[in-house]
Design a protein around this motif. Structure first.
Motif, PDB file in Angstrom:
ATOM      1  N   SER A   1      -3.374   5.755   2.278  1.00 59.41           N
ATOM      2  CA  SER A   1      -2.407   6.007   1.211  1.00 59.41           C
ATOM      3  C   SER A   1      -1.483   7.175   1.573  1.00 59.41           C
ATOM      4  O   SER A   1      -0.250   7.078   1.433  1.00 59.41           O
ATOM      5  CB  SER A   1      -3.169   6.307  -0.079  1.00 59.41           C
ATOM      6  OG  SER A   1      -2.277   6.647  -1.094  1.00 59.41           O
ATOM      7  N   GLU A   2      -2.076   8.278   2.047  1.00 63.18           N
ATOM      8  CA  GLU A   2      -1.271   9.474   2.365  1.00 63.18           C
ATOM      9  C   GLU A   2      -0.194   9.169   3.404  1.00 63.18           C
ATOM     10  O   GLU A   2       0.968   9.544   3.239  1.00 63.18           O
ATOM     11  CB  GLU A   2      -2.175  10.575   2.929  1.00 63.18           C
ATOM     12  CG  GLU A   2      -2.734  11.498   1.878  1.00 63.18           C
ATOM     13  CD  GLU A   2      -3.843  12.384   2.437  1.00 63.18           C
ATOM     14  OE1 GLU A   2      -3.756  12.786   3.618  1.00 63.18           O
ATOM     15  OE2 GLU A   2      -4.803  12.636   1.687  1.00 63.18           O
TER      16      GLU A   2
ATOM     17  N   THR B   1       2.509   6.768   2.111  1.00 61.66           N
ATOM     18  CA  THR B   1       3.369   7.438   1.131  1.00 61.66           C
ATOM     19  C   THR B   1       4.309   8.422   1.823  1.00 61.66           C
ATOM     20  O   THR B   1       5.485   8.515   1.476  1.00 61.66           O
ATOM     21  CB  THR B   1       2.489   8.160   0.076  1.00 61.66           C
ATOM     22  OG1 THR B   1       1.509   7.226  -0.371  1.00 61.66           O
ATOM     23  CG2 THR B   1       3.297   8.617  -1.111  1.00 61.66           C
TER      24      THR B   1
ATOM     25  N   TYR C   1       4.766   2.236  -0.271  1.00 61.87           N
ATOM     26  CA  TYR C   1       3.909   2.196  -1.459  1.00 61.87           C
ATOM     27  C   TYR C   1       2.563   1.595  -1.085  1.00 61.87           C
ATOM     28  O   TYR C   1       2.502   0.647  -0.296  1.00 61.87           O
ATOM     29  CB  TYR C   1       4.552   1.355  -2.562  1.00 61.87           C
ATOM     30  CG  TYR C   1       5.875   1.916  -3.005  1.00 61.87           C
ATOM     31  CD1 TYR C   1       5.927   2.996  -3.890  1.00 61.87           C
ATOM     32  CD2 TYR C   1       7.061   1.396  -2.507  1.00 61.87           C
ATOM     33  CE1 TYR C   1       7.142   3.544  -4.266  1.00 61.87           C
ATOM     34  CE2 TYR C   1       8.284   1.932  -2.884  1.00 61.87           C
ATOM     35  CZ  TYR C   1       8.312   3.010  -3.765  1.00 61.87           C
ATOM     36  OH  TYR C   1       9.505   3.549  -4.129  1.00 61.87           O
TER      37      TYR C   1
ATOM     38  N   GLU D   1      -0.704   2.889  -6.651  1.00 60.21           N
ATOM     39  CA  GLU D   1       0.672   2.844  -7.154  1.00 60.21           C
ATOM     40  C   GLU D   1       0.824   1.777  -8.252  1.00 60.21           C
ATOM     41  O   GLU D   1       0.819   0.580  -7.971  1.00 60.21           O
ATOM     42  CB  GLU D   1       1.588   2.541  -5.956  1.00 60.21           C
ATOM     43  CG  GLU D   1       3.047   2.608  -6.236  1.00 60.21           C
ATOM     44  CD  GLU D   1       3.521   3.995  -6.613  1.00 60.21           C
ATOM     45  OE1 GLU D   1       3.189   4.962  -5.898  1.00 60.21           O
ATOM     46  OE2 GLU D   1       4.219   4.083  -7.644  1.00 60.21           O
TER      47      GLU D   1
END
Ligand SMILES: NC(=O)C1=CN([C@@H]2O[C@H](COP(=O)(O)OP(=O)(O)OC[C@H]3O[C@@H](n4cnc5c(N)ncnc54)[C@H](OP(=O)(O)O)[C@@H]3O)[C@@H](O)[C@H]2O)C=CC1
Ligand SMILES: O=CC(=O)O
Length: 291
Positions: free
Chosen positions: A105-106, A109, A114, A139
């Motif tokens: 995710s990091e 992003t 997304y 998200e």
């Protein structure tokens, strides 16, 4: 809607076929590329790398075996990260731990993309029938956009909030499932060794408060020692391991799950990892060596 799909194992194949059947345009990739052939016959396009799939599709779904596979597909050369950016979306439906999901995710992003984690409950047959239970987190706008695909693959989707909550929910569910299957296997052995009919035990269980689709489906095949993989045992053991780590982090004592994990490990050591997870019964049947 056009989607990319990375990972055509037992689950990924069934899920991407379902998307095709419902009119989605699907571009697939699998590490062993030959597994794309059947999807090609059903109208899919094939990408030669994860990056190529992401370049082509706004939405890309991953369904990989474990944390190291999920990370490799994103971070390795020609991986998802190389093409992710503004307006691109990645949805990881693999069963992994919250840390793995957070790392993915990091980075996504940071590059302006997304990310949604969306592990599923339900096995090969529910995947084929579009009856999965989807445990999404991350998200929310992406969740709302991808609902048409989730509606095809699943019978119910949950949005669980921040990244990690989907992974954790899935691990809690599978920790319970693995522990139940062990208790069930021990019951079958105990019935047999104490001179009872195992079939009668199945009938009794099915009529009472413990009746459930898993015992009903797996019981008869376990009695025949038949374990064609719907949910591979090595993946169930991975889930027990990750659930126990979650227990460590939260100081939750889980002796039942720990014992179940040992049985799955024993089954793996007997060479049963690629069989269905119900093959843990074979490990429970093997007598412990006498001291
Ligand atoms: N089967 C089930 O009943 C369920 C499974 N799950 C979860 O879904 C996920 C997929 O399960 P399932 O389809 O059964 O698993 P399979 O073992 O059938 O498929 C695993 C997939 O991961 C790919 N893969 C493995 N390692 C790598 C790697 N290093 N790089 C790239 N790709 C890799 C495999 O590629 P290749 O073909 O090249 O080996 C294959 O496409 C797992 O996380 C599992 O725990 C969740 C619910 C139910
Ligand atoms: O993760 C496996 C399942 O059956 O759900």
């Amino acid at each position: 809607m056009e989607v990319g799909f990375l990972g055509l194992g037992i689950m990924g194949k069934a899920m991407s076929l379902n998307l095709l059947r419902h009119g989605f345009k699907v571009t697939v990739w699998n590490r062993t590329l030959s597994k794309c052939d059947e999807l090609l016959e059903h109208g899919a396009s094939v990408g030669s790398t994860p990056a190529e799939v992401v370049k082509k599709c706004k939405y890309t779904i991953g369904m990989l075996s474990d944390p190291s596979a999920a990370l490799a597909v994103v971070f390795d050369k020609d991986g998802v990260l190389e093409q992710i950016g503004e307006g691109k979306c990645y949805i990881d439906m693999s069963t992994v731990d919250a840390d793995t999901s957070s790392k993915i995710s990091e980075e996504i992003t940071k590059k302006g993309g997304y990310f949604l984690e969306a592990p599923v409950s339900g096995s090969k047959k529910p995947a084929e029938d579009g009856q999965l239970v989807i445990l999404a987190a991350g998200e929310k706008t992406l969740y709302d956009e991808i609902i048409p695909a989730f509606d095809v693959m699943g019978k119910k989707s949950f949005f669980l909030g921040e990244i990690g909550n989907g992974a954790k929910m899935k691990l809690v569910v599978n920790m319970i499932m693995g522990s139940m299957l062990n208790a069930f296997s021990e019951g079958l052995v105990l019935a047999d060794k104490s001179g009872l009919s195992q079939q009668t035990l199945l009938d009794v269980l099915d009529l009472g408060a413990m009746a459930n689709p898993m015992f009903k489906m797996k019981g008869p095949t376990m009695l025949m020692s038949s374990y064609p993989p719907a949910f591979p045992l090595k993946h169930q053991q991975k889930d027990m391991r990750l659930a126990l780590a979650l227990g460590d982090e939260n100081a939750v004592s889980m002796p039942v799950a720990a014992a179940a994990n040992e049985a799955f490990k024993k089954a793996r050591s007997l060479g049963l990892g690629d069989n269905d997870f119900s093959a843990v019964y074979e490990a429970i049947k093997v007598p412990e060596p006498s001291p």
